[in-house]
Write an enzyme that holds these catalytic residues in place. Structure first.
Site, PDB file in Angstrom:
ATOM      1  N   CYS A 426      24.268  26.547  31.221  1.00  0.00           N
ATOM      2  CA  CYS A 426      24.979  27.717  31.753  1.00  0.00           C
ATOM      3  C   CYS A 426      26.467  27.413  31.756  1.00  0.00           C
ATOM      4  CB  CYS A 426      24.502  28.043  33.169  1.00  0.00           C
ATOM      5  SG  CYS A 426      25.328  29.488  33.888  1.00  0.00           S
ATOM      6  N   HIS A 468      18.327  35.166  30.744  1.00  0.00           N
ATOM      7  CA  HIS A 468      19.349  34.361  31.430  1.00  0.00           C
ATOM      8  C   HIS A 468      20.534  35.228  31.845  1.00  0.00           C
ATOM      9  CE1 HIS A 468      21.690  30.433  31.832  1.00  0.00           C
ATOM     10  NE2 HIS A 468      22.648  31.349  31.895  1.00  0.00           N
ATOM     11  N   GLU A 469      21.013  36.078  30.924  1.00  0.00           N
ATOM     12  CA  GLU A 469      22.190  36.899  31.233  1.00  0.00           C
ATOM     13  C   GLU A 469      21.872  37.994  32.241  1.00  0.00           C
ATOM     14  OE1 GLU A 469      25.007  35.766  30.404  1.00  0.00           O
ATOM     15  OE2 GLU A 469      24.063  34.249  29.139  1.00  0.00           O
ATOM     16  N   HIS A 472      22.140  36.753  35.708  1.00  0.00           N
ATOM     17  CA  HIS A 472      23.518  36.711  36.222  1.00  0.00           C
ATOM     18  C   HIS A 472      23.898  38.035  36.877  1.00  0.00           C
ATOM     19  CE1 HIS A 472      25.262  32.870  35.201  1.00  0.00           C
ATOM     20  NE2 HIS A 472      24.832  32.926  33.952  1.00  0.00           N
TER      21      HIS A 472
END
Length: 506
Positions: A426, A468-469, A472
């Site tokens: 990350c 993953h994004e 966020h």
């Protein structure tokens, strides 16, 4: 009913909306941030920009003050008021002080060809723009509006704003000059801001006037310079008039080992590489890059960015002493512990906030390019808006094959029961790698800037990147997804750098 007057009112309303959006973009201010400055709700501004609400004079005056527009919004508001009054059979008495005369309507001028050239010599960037204009309207054109904007740190508006407040762009250093078919053109400033200028080029000089009459065409050319300490590593051409051909040329010193790439954005906010390659020609001491497009669509933006490899080499040498997370921080990536990484990002109200979405996407793509210059990502990469300090629901992913995926207001609506566990990194804590289990396949609901909803299925390694994004955007780092008792390992112990993921299932 007088449809002509209705059209005039509609045009005046559209002009006010466009002016407000433009100045917010120049200032790097979102609807929410502007609402806080002027003491109105974000919903109020959203309704203005969607065309469903005419703003009050108090709002307009306050926005003019905080955005430093030189009363541009108030002039648009007065034009709208007058157009509306005429539609009711009334007429405003008296003139409006400070109104700028307008050039021929936008659809009256056609750009047959724009030839834009940028050269870097002796610490100065010199811009030369040549446009072949045709008057397709019914009235003579006596002036032409141009814009000069600089941004030393694209993707970091606060840093740029601080620079230009302390060292504003001046007319003396710009040294603007313009000619029409060899005749000097007089010019007059419309807006003078620290990092932004608007100028009327007049079809006249001290000796004569030479309007562009209906049916006529002519070449105009204007030149200006900006020092390297105020000019960022980017150059954008925006299509504001119907244009038949756009050509861009960059002229850089060969000793600086320039590397360039192009990014195109449009009304859809999708950011993508140029559809055709940028040509490169080498000489003994210069490198010439050239690119062109036929019939570019209105409102499209073509942005060329660059790095000088000798500078990169110095930066890389300097970065060797930094930890990986410090390198990412130096590139503008928010680091673990910063509040913005733990917030649920605010969704865009689309299409009302379409311009905000486009602006953030552009900043994400610029950041991604800078990060990609500093590190090789064989597995692909992504950047979410919170990672550049913007708590909005948008992220950009680049696959290992170079495809760019833009995700606006995304959320996972379904996922496979099959799981895959792989090491992830990350950018917000790049010193370690963590083993993270994720679904092999996910379905994502997301939007385009017109507010249309799409559902896209992602599987394999792309699924991991997208997941993953999206995490966020909901305030989660991958540490929260690791199995209990499993901890990240130092990047020095990780053996998968530069290699693609090998898909496994559990």
């Amino acid at each position: 009913m007088d449809h002509g007057k209705d059209d005039a009112a509609q045009q005046a309303a559209s002009a006010l909306i466009a002016e407000l959006r433009h100045w917010r973009e120049v200032a790097g201010v979102s609807q929410k941030a502007l609402a806080k400055l002027v003491g109105y709700t974000p919903s109020y501004i959203s309704k203005i920009e969607s065309g469903s609400l005419i703003p009050s004079r108090e709002f307009v005056e306050s926005a003019d003050e905080h955005l430093r527009t030189g009363n541009a919004l108030l002039r648009r508001w007065k034009a709208l008021r007058d157009a509306g009054a005429e539609n009711r059979g009334e007429r405003h008495q008296g003139s409006i002080s400070g109104d700028d005369p307008q050039a021929a309507p936008g659809n009256s001028l056609i750009v047959e060809h724009e030839k834009a050239e940028l050269a870097f010599r002796d610490g100065m960037f010199k811009t030369c723009i040549r446009r072949h204009l045709q008057n397709a309207g019914n009235e003579p054109v006596t002036q032409y509006l141009i814009r000069i904007a600089v941004d030393r740190y694209p993707g970091d508006p606060e840093r740029s704003n601080r620079l230009y407040r302390e060292f504003p762009l001046t007319w003396e250093e710009i040294g603007l000059s313009a000619v029409c078919q060899g005749e000097p053109m007089t010019w007059r400033a419309k807006h003078d801001r620290d990092a932004f200028k608007e100028v009327w080029l007049l079809f006249e000089n001290g000796d004569e006037r030479f309007p562009l009459y209906p049916g006529q065409s002519t070449w105009i050319e204007y030149v200006y310079t900006v020092s390297a300490d105020k000019w960022g590593p980017w150059w954008t051409r925006a299509i504001r008039l119907p244009t038949k051909r756009l050509s861009m040329t960059l002229d850089f010193p060969a000793e600086m080992q320039p590397s360039v790439w192009g990014i195109e954005t449009s009304m859809t906010a999708e950011a993508s590489p140029f559809k055709t390659p940028i040509n490169r020609a080498n000489s003994s001491d210069r490198v010439i890059f050239s690119w062109s497009a036929d019939s570019p669509p209105l409102h499209a933006r073509y942005r060329i960015e660059w790095k000088f490899k000798n500078e990169i080499a110095r930066e890389v040498d300097a970065m060797k002493t930094l930890a990986p997370s410090e390198r990412m921080q130096s590139l503008g990536i928010a680091q673990e512990g910063e509040t913005v990484l733990y917030e649920v990002s605010r969704r865009f109200d689309l299409p009302t906030e379409a311009e905000d979405a486009r602006r953030v996407v552009s900043q994400l793509v610029s950041t991604m390019e800078r990060v990609a210059q500093a590190h090789t990502f064989a597995k692909g990469m992504g950047v979410a808006a919170p990672q550049i300090g913007i708590s909005r629901a948008v992220a950009v992913v680049r696959t290992p094959d170079g495809e760019t995926i833009t995700l606006i207001n995304p959320r996972i609506i379904d996922e496979s029961t099959e799981m895959d566990e792989q090491y992830e990194g990350c950018l917000s804590f790049f010193d370690v790698r963590g083993m993270v289990p994720r679904p092999v396949c996910i379905e994502v609901e997301h939007q385009d800037v017109d507010g249309n909803t799409h559902i896209t299925m992602f599987d394999g390694p792309i699924s991991r990147l997208v997941n993953h994004e999206i995490d966020h955007l909901f305030g989660q780092l991958y540490r929260a997804k690791m199995r209990p008792g499993v901890e990240p390992i130092p990047v020095s112990q990780y053996k998968g750098t530069g290699q693609p993921w090998t898909q496994g299932r559990t």
